[in-house]
Design a protein around this motif. Structure first.
Motif, short mmCIF file in Angstrom:
data_model
loop_
_atom_site.label_atom_id
_atom_site.label_comp_id
_atom_site.label_asym_id
_atom_site.label_seq_id
_atom_site.Cartn_x
_atom_site.Cartn_y
_atom_site.Cartn_z
N ALA A 226 49.47 55.03 40.19
CA ALA A 226 49.18 53.60 40.14
C ALA A 226 47.72 53.33 40.47
O ALA A 226 47.06 52.47 39.86
N TYR A 227 47.19 54.06 41.45
CA TYR A 227 45.77 53.92 41.81
C TYR A 227 44.87 54.23 40.62
O TYR A 227 43.94 53.48 40.30
N HIS A 228 45.16 55.33 39.92
CA HIS A 228 44.30 55.70 38.79
C HIS A 228 44.52 54.80 37.58
O HIS A 228 43.59 54.56 36.79
N ARG A 229 45.72 54.26 37.44
CA ARG A 229 45.94 53.23 36.40
C ARG A 229 45.07 52.01 36.72
O ARG A 229 44.47 51.41 35.83
N GLY A 230 45.00 51.66 38.00
CA GLY A 230 44.13 50.56 38.41
C GLY A 230 42.67 50.83 38.12
O GLY A 230 41.95 49.95 37.65
N LEU A 231 42.22 52.08 38.36
CA LEU A 231 40.83 52.43 38.07
C LEU A 231 40.52 52.27 36.58
O LEU A 231 39.43 51.82 36.21
N TRP A 232 41.46 52.65 35.74
CA TRP A 232 41.25 52.54 34.29
C TRP A 232 40.95 51.09 33.91
O TRP A 232 40.03 50.82 33.14
N HIS A 233 41.70 50.16 34.47
CA HIS A 233 41.45 48.74 34.18
C HIS A 233 40.19 48.25 34.88
O HIS A 233 39.41 47.47 34.30
N MET A 234 39.97 48.68 36.11
CA MET A 234 38.85 48.18 36.90
C MET A 234 37.51 48.43 36.22
O MET A 234 36.61 47.59 36.23
N TYR A 235 37.38 49.61 35.62
CA TYR A 235 36.10 49.99 35.02
C TYR A 235 35.84 49.34 33.66
O TYR A 235 34.83 49.64 33.02
N ARG A 236 36.71 48.46 33.24
CA ARG A 236 36.48 47.75 31.97
C ARG A 236 35.71 46.44 32.19
O ARG A 236 35.25 45.82 31.24
N PHE A 237 35.62 45.99 33.41
CA PHE A 237 34.73 44.90 33.82
C PHE A 237 34.92 43.62 33.01
O PHE A 237 33.99 43.04 32.47
N ASN A 238 36.17 43.17 32.90
CA ASN A 238 36.45 41.83 32.40
C ASN A 238 37.57 41.24 33.24
O ASN A 238 38.26 41.96 33.97
N GLN A 239 37.75 39.94 33.15
CA GLN A 239 38.65 39.26 34.08
C GLN A 239 40.10 39.71 33.92
O GLN A 239 40.79 39.96 34.92
N ASN A 240 40.57 39.84 32.69
CA ASN A 240 41.97 40.22 32.49
C ASN A 240 42.25 41.62 33.04
O ASN A 240 43.26 41.85 33.71
N ASP A 241 41.35 42.56 32.72
CA ASP A 241 41.56 43.91 33.23
C ASP A 241 41.42 43.97 34.75
O ASP A 241 42.08 44.78 35.41
N ASN A 242 40.55 43.13 35.30
CA ASN A 242 40.42 43.10 36.76
C ASN A 242 41.73 42.66 37.42
O ASN A 242 42.12 43.20 38.46
N GLN A 243 42.41 41.71 36.79
CA GLN A 243 43.71 41.28 37.31
C GLN A 243 44.74 42.41 37.21
O GLN A 243 45.55 42.61 38.12
#
Length: 521
Positions: A276-293
């Motif tokens: 789950a942590y690494h799934r979060g990193l995948w979204h985090m590094y895309r740097f847009n609001q939806n992926d940040n959520q």
């Protein structure tokens, strides 16, 4: 110890406040206030006693205490009018009036287990990916004279990689065992039961040290990464340290990338805390609001499954930092949450460099520049190969600290991690430092490079436009502003200045740049 009252439960060992299944995040000082009052039900506690307990002798006014009381009441669903938990006794102090607390030993609910629940007979997944650095082969013709150079490099890599605390690293004594030296890297990795194995060779020729490395997945024998490091051997110890640092930063980055890509392919409801942590990193590094959520959602899952997972709290802190920095949510609330989750990361692991990085970022958001620098310097003292620690130090120094130190830190972060997801930020920090030094042409070069990165956010585009304007390239600056306004039509320089924390001179320079681009503004 557990303290229970109304529908709330406080676990003083895990520093958590729950209402039913809902976990509340409160600042450490607010948490301490609630615990202190809840442990002394029905006793009137004076303001002076609370000030002494919470601020430990620091000189603060009672307005600070009133703010803390207000935050505690909000966390408990209370108010100044209702006062169902914390009552104000006029001219006397405060009294905890909720139902009698029942202290007991902590019994973790399924929501707060330190490990996720698994079916009977199925062993739990490792908390961290595991890696073994196998002894390097010395190919030098004069290897007899330098028998220790390959082994010294392996020792340095193992030591520095363990300092990062992101991977489970097999100790040197195990990988250097005679039995393992007789096996190939994959066989040795399987015997050690690790996820990844690193093998390599060292060659010294014409006073140049060359190191060739291969990172492979043990289970599949798939080669994840190969690279050759080459450097003049002017000072053997210094060069070994420099090459070792590059190897460590690259290995950590490559393993993290592989784990992220693996996690994104798994069904969301099958993830353990690590995945789950690494799934979060995948979204985090895309740097847009939806992926940040989305990143925030998966980091929440990770800390729910494992409340001791320091790096998952760090990820949560970064999502709140992004919300504040990008203006995606109310800034004040997100600043508080960034600080609270950074505090939880530190509570989980005081020696984790990422936890100190998160705290440094959070303190920067709160305008505490000196404290932020202290935390960031601590992060790279704990792990000198920590590229993001060096980058964030550059980020903070570039805006209001030492611009020369910012340039050095930016360069070092890129040396350690030349393909980092935050490369745009590393380049951007250098550009800001050049602006503050009055070196506008250099600033424009670095800012344009930053804006060219595929994941660069809107503030980086603005930085490039303003740097170009200061350098006199107004046509290029206006073209970049037009591109920026296609993404965010009403973007203005004040949004740019609000996002950062420039000193007065720096803010004035960027306002001047905006006027050059659009004189009527």
């Amino acid at each position: 110890m557990l303290l229970s009252f109304r529908d709330f439960e406080i676990d003083t060992s895990l520093f958590t406040l729950r209402s039913g299944d809902q976990l509340s995040r409160v600042e450490p000082q607010v948490f301490d206030l609630i615990v202190y009052l809840a442990q002394q039900p029905e006793r009137i506690v004076s303001a002076q006693e609370l000030l002494a307990h919470l601020w430990a002798g620091k000189v603060v006014t009672e307005s600070s205490l009133r703010s803390c009381i207000k935050a505690a009441r909000q966390a408990l669903g209370d108010s100044g009018a209702a006062q169902n938990c914390i009552a104000t006794v006029r001219n006397r102090g405060y009294r905890f009036v909720a139902a009698q607390c029942v202290p007991s030993a902590p019994v973790l609910s399924p929501r707060l287990r330190l490990e996720p629940a698994y079916p009977a007979g199925v062993p739990p997944q490792p908390h961290r990916a595991s890696i073994a650095i196998m002894p390097f082969v010395d190919l030098s013709q004069a290897s007899q004279g330098r028998a220790g150079i390959a082994d010294a490099l392996v020792h340095d890599v193992i030591f520095q990689l363990a300092q990062m605390r992101s991977l489970f690293v097999i100790a040197q004594g195990s990988v250097f065992a005679p039995k393992l030296r007789q096996l190939d890297a994959r066989e040795a990795g399987q015997l050690l039961q690790v996820d990844y194995v690193v093998s390599g060779s060292v060659s010294l020729k014409d006073q140049r040290l060359s190191v060739s490395l291969e990172l492979a997945e043990t289970g599949t024998a798939r080669i994840v990464w190969v690279e050759n490091f080459c450097q003049a051997l002017d000072d053997a110890l210094l060069v070994l340290n420099q090459i070792g640092s590059k190897i460590v930063a690259t290995l950590a980055s490559e393993v993290e990338l592989t784990e992220r890509n693996r996690a994104i392919l798994r069904p969301p409801d099958s993830l353990d805390a690590w995945q789950a942590y690494h799934r979060g990193l995948w979204h985090m590094y895309r740097f847009n609001q939806n992926d940040n959520q989305q990143a925030q959602h998966f980091f929440d899952i990770a800390v729910r499954l494992d409340p001791s997972f320091s790096r998952a709290y760090t990820g949560l802190s970064f999502t709140h930092f992004q919300n504040a920095f990008q203006g995606w949510s109310a800034r004040a609330a997100q600043v508080d949450l960034a600080y609270q989750t950074a505090s939880l990361s530190l509570e989980a692991d005081q020696r984790n460099p990422s936890a100190h990085l998160a705290m440094g970022r959070a303190l920067w958001l709160r305008g505490q520049h000196a404290d932020a620098v202290d935390e960031l310097e601590h992060s790279i003292q704990l792990s000198p190969s920590f590229a993001l620690g060096h980058y964030t130090l550059a980020f903070v120094h570039a805006q209001a600290g030492d611009p020369h130190a910012a340039i050095l830190a930016s360069d070092h972060s890129r040396l350690l991690s030349p393909f980092d997801p935050l490369l745009f930020g590393m380049l951007g920090a250098r550009a800001i430092a050049h602006v503050r030094l009055g070196q506008y042409s250099e600033a424009a070069v670095w800012a344009v490079k930053a804006a060219a990165r595929p994941n660069a956010h809107i503030h980086i585009l603005a930085l490039a436009a303003y740097s170009l304007a200061l350098a006199g390239a107004l046509d290029q600056a206006r073209a970049l502003v037009a591109t920026l306004h296609q993404q965010q039509p009403h973007y203005q320089v004040e949004e740019f200045i609000l996002a950062f924390r420039f000193d007065a001179q720096g803010a004035q320079l960027f306002r001047q740049a905006a006027r050059l681009i659009a004189p009527s503004c």
